[in-house]
Design an enzyme around this catalytic site. Structure first.
Site, PDB file in Angstrom:
ATOM      1  N   GLU A   5     133.511 -31.219 -50.160  1.00 17.22           N
ATOM      2  CA  GLU A   5     134.761 -31.808 -50.311  1.00 17.22           C
ATOM      3  C   GLU A   5     135.974 -31.224 -49.357  1.00 17.22           C
ATOM      4  O   GLU A   5     136.705 -31.896 -48.669  1.00 17.22           O
ATOM      5  CB  GLU A   5     135.174 -31.786 -51.876  1.00 17.22           C
ATOM      6  CG  GLU A   5     134.266 -32.744 -52.666  1.00 17.22           C
ATOM      7  CD  GLU A   5     133.366 -31.719 -53.546  1.00 17.22           C
ATOM      8  OE1 GLU A   5     132.819 -32.254 -54.484  1.00 17.22           O
ATOM      9  OE2 GLU A   5     133.033 -30.698 -52.880  1.00 17.22           O
ATOM     10  N   CYS A  26     138.395 -28.250 -55.581  1.00 13.14           N
ATOM     11  CA  CYS A  26     138.217 -29.614 -54.717  1.00 13.14           C
ATOM     12  C   CYS A  26     139.053 -30.788 -55.477  1.00 13.14           C
ATOM     13  O   CYS A  26     139.474 -31.576 -54.455  1.00 13.14           O
ATOM     14  CB  CYS A  26     136.859 -29.828 -54.631  1.00 13.14           C
ATOM     15  SG  CYS A  26     135.650 -28.782 -53.825  1.00 13.14           S
TER      16      CYS A  26
END
Length: 156
Positions: free
Chosen positions: A54, A85
């Site tokens: 991510e 993330c």
């Protein structure tokens, strides 16, 4: 239908990473139907514990657009984003997170996850990010099975 297409891209990217000795995670960022970035985990290749799929995808999308504001975009992640993330998605103003497998699945494969679900972080932080989980979960769980079958697998 579009959601499935973009998640399949994240899954394919995760498979590419597995083939390169990376951990089994992939992410794809889309805005207005256009793919901005698609990345797999890069932790081991760069010796960078923050290079989750991510975060890598966010870095690439921001560089592509020359901005840190990804408002209106959606991130497709093969696994529920970890707290780092999720925070990166929040700070980048990503509008929606769609993920497949969950934090507990990663933990069950040996990853030292902080088991704070995205919905809980959204609530605690009063984040506007929409969260949708269990999307194509079976396909995403298959990535963990493929990864655990490899002799070169490494968790963190």
């Amino acid at each position: 239908m579009a959601d499935e297409r973009f998640m399949r891209m994240a899954i394919a990217k995760a498979r590419e990473g597995i083939g390169k000795g990376q951990s089994p995670f992939g992410a794809c960022i889309v805005s207005a139907g256009e793919v901005l970035a698609c990345s797999h985990n890069l932790v081991w290749s760069g010796s960078d514990i923050t290079a989750h799929a991510e975060v890598s995808a966010i870095r690439d999308a921001c560089a592509r657009l020359s901005t840190i504001d990804l408002s209106g975009s959606v991130i497709y992640s093969t696994c529920e984003p970890c707290p780092m993330c999720f925070a990166a998605c929040h700070w980048a103003r990503i509008s929606k997170i769609i993920f497949g497998s969950c934090i507990e699945d990663a933990q069950g494969c040996g990853f030292s996850e902080l088991t704070i679900p995205n919905q809980r972080m959204k609530q605690l932080g009063n984040s506007p990010v929409e969260v949708e989980g269990d999307f194509m979960r079976g396909n995403c769980l298959e990535l963990f099975r493929e990864w655990t079958a490899r002799a070169d697998r490494r968790a963190y």
